[in-house]
Scaffold this motif. Sequence first.
Motif, PDB file in Angstrom:
ATOM      1  N   GLY A 166       0.820  -1.210   0.000  1.00 47.56           N
ATOM      2  CA  GLY A 166       0.000   0.000   0.000  1.00 47.56           C
ATOM      3  C   GLY A 166       0.851   1.256   0.000  1.00 47.56           C
ATOM      4  N   ALA A 167       1.992   1.196   0.666  1.00 44.61           N
ATOM      5  CA  ALA A 167       2.877   2.358   0.714  1.00 44.61           C
ATOM      6  C   ALA A 167       3.756   2.455  -0.523  1.00 44.61           C
ATOM      7  N   ALA A 168       3.775   1.404  -1.355  1.00 43.27           N
ATOM      8  CA  ALA A 168       4.618   1.419  -2.549  1.00 43.27           C
ATOM      9  C   ALA A 168       4.140   2.459  -3.561  1.00 43.27           C
ATOM     10  N   GLY A 169       2.853   2.762  -3.572  1.00 41.13           N
ATOM     11  CA  GLY A 169       2.319   3.746  -4.509  1.00 41.13           C
ATOM     12  C   GLY A 169       2.665   5.173  -4.116  1.00 41.13           C
ATOM     13  N   LEU A 170       3.163   5.385  -2.917  1.00 40.94           N
ATOM     14  CA  LEU A 170       3.527   6.713  -2.447  1.00 40.94           C
ATOM     15  C   LEU A 170       4.900   7.069  -3.008  1.00 40.94           C
ATOM     16  N   LEU A 171       4.935   8.081  -3.841  1.00 41.20           N
ATOM     17  CA  LEU A 171       6.202   8.492  -4.442  1.00 41.20           C
ATOM     18  C   LEU A 171       6.892   9.487  -3.520  1.00 41.20           C
ATOM     19  N   ARG A 172       8.028   9.106  -3.053  1.00 38.97           N
ATOM     20  CA  ARG A 172       8.802   9.982  -2.173  1.00 38.97           C
ATOM     21  C   ARG A 172      10.000  10.527  -2.944  1.00 38.97           C
ATOM     22  N   PRO A 173      10.379  11.756  -2.668  1.00 40.51           N
ATOM     23  CA  PRO A 173      11.566  12.299  -3.337  1.00 40.51           C
ATOM     24  C   PRO A 173      12.809  11.558  -2.864  1.00 40.51           C
ATOM     25  N   PRO A 174      13.825  11.459  -3.718  1.00 42.11           N
ATOM     26  CA  PRO A 174      15.029  10.714  -3.341  1.00 42.11           C
ATOM     27  C   PRO A 174      15.828  11.382  -2.218  1.00 42.11           C
ATOM     28  N   THR A 175      15.705  12.697  -2.089  1.00 38.02           N
ATOM     29  CA  THR A 175      16.429  13.415  -1.041  1.00 38.02           C
ATOM     30  C   THR A 175      15.491  14.424  -0.384  1.00 38.02           C
ATOM     31  N   ARG A 176      15.968  14.992   0.706  1.00 42.58           N
ATOM     32  CA  ARG A 176      15.200  16.043   1.356  1.00 42.58           C
ATOM     33  C   ARG A 176      15.289  17.313   0.522  1.00 42.58           C
ATOM     34  N   PRO A 177      14.240  18.155   0.545  1.00 41.17           N
ATOM     35  CA  PRO A 177      14.290  19.390  -0.240  1.00 41.17           C
ATOM     36  C   PRO A 177      15.334  20.357   0.317  1.00 41.17           C
ATOM     37  N   ASP A 178      15.995  21.061  -0.613  1.00 40.57           N
ATOM     38  CA  ASP A 178      16.956  22.068  -0.177  1.00 40.57           C
ATOM     39  C   ASP A 178      16.197  23.373   0.107  1.00 40.57           C
ATOM     40  N   LYS A 179      16.935  24.425   0.392  1.00 39.16           N
ATOM     41  CA  LYS A 179      16.318  25.688   0.790  1.00 39.16           C
ATOM     42  C   LYS A 179      15.391  26.236  -0.294  1.00 39.16           C
ATOM     43  N   GLN A 180      15.839  26.183  -1.535  1.00 37.09           N
ATOM     44  CA  GLN A 180      15.040  26.713  -2.638  1.00 37.09           C
ATOM     45  C   GLN A 180      13.770  25.878  -2.823  1.00 37.09           C
ATOM     46  N   ALA A 181      13.890  24.572  -2.753  1.00 36.29           N
ATOM     47  CA  ALA A 181      12.730  23.698  -2.920  1.00 36.29           C
ATOM     48  C   ALA A 181      11.735  23.886  -1.770  1.00 36.29           C
ATOM     49  N   ARG A 182      12.237  24.085  -0.558  1.00 32.79           N
ATOM     50  CA  ARG A 182      11.336  24.326   0.577  1.00 32.79           C
ATOM     51  C   ARG A 182      10.547  25.606   0.377  1.00 32.79           C
ATOM     52  N   ARG A 183      11.203  26.639  -0.146  1.00 35.27           N
ATOM     53  CA  ARG A 183      10.498  27.901  -0.402  1.00 35.27           C
ATOM     54  C   ARG A 183       9.439  27.712  -1.485  1.00 35.27           C
ATOM     55  N   GLN A 184       9.746  26.927  -2.521  1.00 37.86           N
ATOM     56  CA  GLN A 184       8.758  26.649  -3.563  1.00 37.86           C
ATOM     57  C   GLN A 184       7.563  25.880  -2.990  1.00 37.86           C
ATOM     58  N   ILE A 185       7.834  24.928  -2.145  1.00 36.06           N
ATOM     59  CA  ILE A 185       6.761  24.159  -1.522  1.00 36.06           C
ATOM     60  C   ILE A 185       5.890  25.070  -0.664  1.00 36.06           C
ATOM     61  N   GLN A 186       6.517  25.945   0.109  1.00 33.32           N
ATOM     62  CA  GLN A 186       5.776  26.846   0.967  1.00 33.32           C
ATOM     63  C   GLN A 186       4.917  27.799   0.147  1.00 33.32           C
ATOM     64  N   ARG A 187       5.485  28.328  -0.962  1.00 31.86           N
ATOM     65  CA  ARG A 187       4.693  29.219  -1.820  1.00 31.86           C
ATOM     66  C   ARG A 187       3.520  28.469  -2.418  1.00 31.86           C
ATOM     67  N   PHE A 188       3.716  27.222  -2.817  1.00 26.64           N
ATOM     68  CA  PHE A 188       2.643  26.418  -3.384  1.00 26.64           C
ATOM     69  C   PHE A 188       1.536  26.190  -2.348  1.00 26.64           C
ATOM     70  N   LYS A 189       1.936  25.871  -1.110  1.00 33.22           N
ATOM     71  CA  LYS A 189       0.941  25.653  -0.056  1.00 33.22           C
ATOM     72  C   LYS A 189       0.185  26.916   0.291  1.00 33.22           C
ATOM     73  N   ASP A 190       0.858  28.057   0.214  1.00 36.60           N
ATOM     74  CA  ASP A 190       0.209  29.330   0.534  1.00 36.60           C
ATOM     75  C   ASP A 190      -0.694  29.828  -0.607  1.00 36.60           C
ATOM     76  N   GLY A 191      -0.606  29.179  -1.762  1.00 38.83           N
ATOM     77  CA  GLY A 191      -1.442  29.575  -2.884  1.00 38.83           C
ATOM     78  C   GLY A 191      -0.805  30.595  -3.791  1.00 38.83           C
ATOM     79  N   GLN A 192       0.464  30.886  -3.564  1.00 46.37           N
ATOM     80  CA  GLN A 192       1.175  31.816  -4.441  1.00 46.37           C
ATOM     81  C   GLN A 192       1.793  31.027  -5.587  1.00 46.37           C
ATOM     82  N   THR A 193       2.115  31.726  -6.634  1.00 41.46           N
ATOM     83  CA  THR A 193       2.736  31.067  -7.783  1.00 41.46           C
ATOM     84  C   THR A 193       4.213  31.284  -7.836  1.00 41.46           C
TER      85      THR A 193
END
Length: 135
Positions: A108-135
């Motif tokens: 059941g957990a095999a269908g969950l796609l996980r990133p190969p590494t943890r997000p770096d600073k830039q990726a975390r900011r992109q994720i946060q902007r996406f969650k906040d609804g900004q582009t």
Amino acid sequence: MNDMQDMPPGAVRADVWLWAARFFKTRSLAKQAIDGGKVDVNGSGCKPAKTLHMGDRVALTRGEERLEVVIVALSQTRGPAPVAQGLYRETEASAAAREAARAQRRLGAAGLLRPPTRPDKQARRQIQRFKDGQT
């Protein structure tokens, strides 16, 4: 007089045995599980003070895990884990069912796609902007 001293030889209270066999961390947790209907002895429900004997079949549920064991030895004291594991023997059907459930959870957990590494600073900011609804 103490409940534990009134027991006949070769018998132990259900809540005490479950605690001594290390199925539950405390005796009160074992009592709550029994009162909640999570423990069956020989195919029927039981009360915390029910006397268990060698050869009894105990079926218990802990979270998603369902165990069925046969009592091999009795103990009123909680000892080390290897000694506690010697108090019971899990049935083959129970072990097979637990292994099948474990494999099913893994699939059941095999269908969950996980990133190969943890997000770096830039990726975390992109994720946060996406969650906040900004582009």
